[in-house]
Design a protein around this motif. Structure first.
Motif: not given
Length: 314
Positions: A10-32
């Motif tokens: 079982f793995v967990s992925a912890v992601i730091y976000i600070h004003n990343n509205e443009r990058e977070i969705t494609p990153f989540l899609e890739w990581l997921d």
């Protein structure tokens, strides 16, 4: 059939976000997608560190409509910086292994994710990925000074992301109740660590807000004070300089008294000031040494340290 080739851990992925509205969705899609392809069960934890844009909304929308596994959004009460926010996310993670993504900006190939994971299965409790690129001179200066004056087991450097075993997380938490700078404690926890260097696939222009820049400067200064002996070295050096200056002033004062016609009380005053400054720096050196010992007891020392356990018999 697909489940048989997936990793059972079982793995967990912890992601730091600070004003990343443009990058977070494609990153989540890739990581997921990558975690779903390679692991039977996993979780994604997004830590929003006081974003002022639509980062939270983007994470919430992805988690509700497109996520393949559990996505959690951890709201920090206010901007507290990378280290504190990631500590909160790791505390929430329940995985056997935990990925830490300090940034959602990608300059590496997809296969690096599993390359780091598989390296951890070879006995390394902490494995990081570091880009082979030219860093800012301020970063290079900090790492050079820190590595020179610290006594960590491994040298620290710029890292893009890393993976930690559950044992590494438990070990680090046993070292200190508070974790001011994760990379230093990871490098000094006594467990086996490794770093995989990679050639960036693209050039990233990372910019930091005023809050982030200020927090990074504060973290750099605090880390040099907490985890290196640079303060003690400076105090010892100044004490040595004052010793030489005291001796020179004493010789000069005695020579003027013997050969010249000094103003009444001048020789005594010079000698008193020289000895006083020397004594002051000596006391400061002792105080700084005691403070460094206290810091070591709080942040660095542990009852014992081992790197691995080998089972000889089954």
């Amino acid at each position: 059939m697909d489940n048989k080739i997936k990793e059972a851990n079982f793995v967990s992925a912890v992601i730091y976000i600070h004003n990343n509205e443009r990058e977070i969705t494609p990153f989540l899609e890739w990581l997921d997608t990558q975690l779903d392809l390679n692991f039977e069960k996993y979780e994604i934890i997004c830590v929003d560190d006081g974003s002022m844009d639509a980062s939270e909304e983007a994470v919430r929308a992805y988690g509700k409509n497109r996520a393949k596994e559990a996505v959690s959004l951890l709201h920090m009460s206010y901007f507290q910086g990378l280290e504190v926010a990631m500590n909160a996310g790791v505390d929430l993670a329940i995985g056997d292994f935990v990925f830490e993504f300090d940034t959602v900006c990608m300059d590496y190939k997809t296969e690096l994710l599993m390359q780091v994971y598989r390296r951890s299965l070879e006995g390394f409790d902490i494995v990081s990925a570091s880009a082979m690129r030219k860093n800012k001179w301020t970063s290079n200066l900090f790492y050079r000074v820190f590595n020179h004056f610290s006594k960590t087991q491994y040298k620290i450097q710029n890292e893009t992301f890393r993976i930690l075993s559950r044992r590494a997380i438990n070990r680090v938490h046993s070292l200190s109740k508070t974790i001011p700078y994760r990379k230093v404690l990871y490098a000094n926890c006594g467990l086996l660590a490794d770093c995989i260097s990679y050639t960036p696939s693209q050039k990233l222009e990372r910019s930091f807000s005023d809050e982030q820049a200020k927090m990074r400067r504060t973290l750099a200064v605090d880390s040099l004070v907490l985890f290196t002996n640079i303060g003690y070295k400076a105090a010892v050096t100044m004490t040595g300089v004052m010793m030489v200056a005291t001796l020179a002033a004493a010789i000069y004062a005695v020579a003027v008294f013997a050969l010249g016609n000094p103003i009444q009380g001048w020789t005594t005053t010079i000698l008193f000031l020289a000895v006083s400054f020397f004594g002051l720096f000596s006391i400061l050196t002792i105080i700084i040494k005691y403070l460094s010992l206290i810091l070591q007891l709080v942040f660095k020392k542990q009852k014992y340290s081992f790197s691995s356990i080998e089972k000889i018999t089954k």
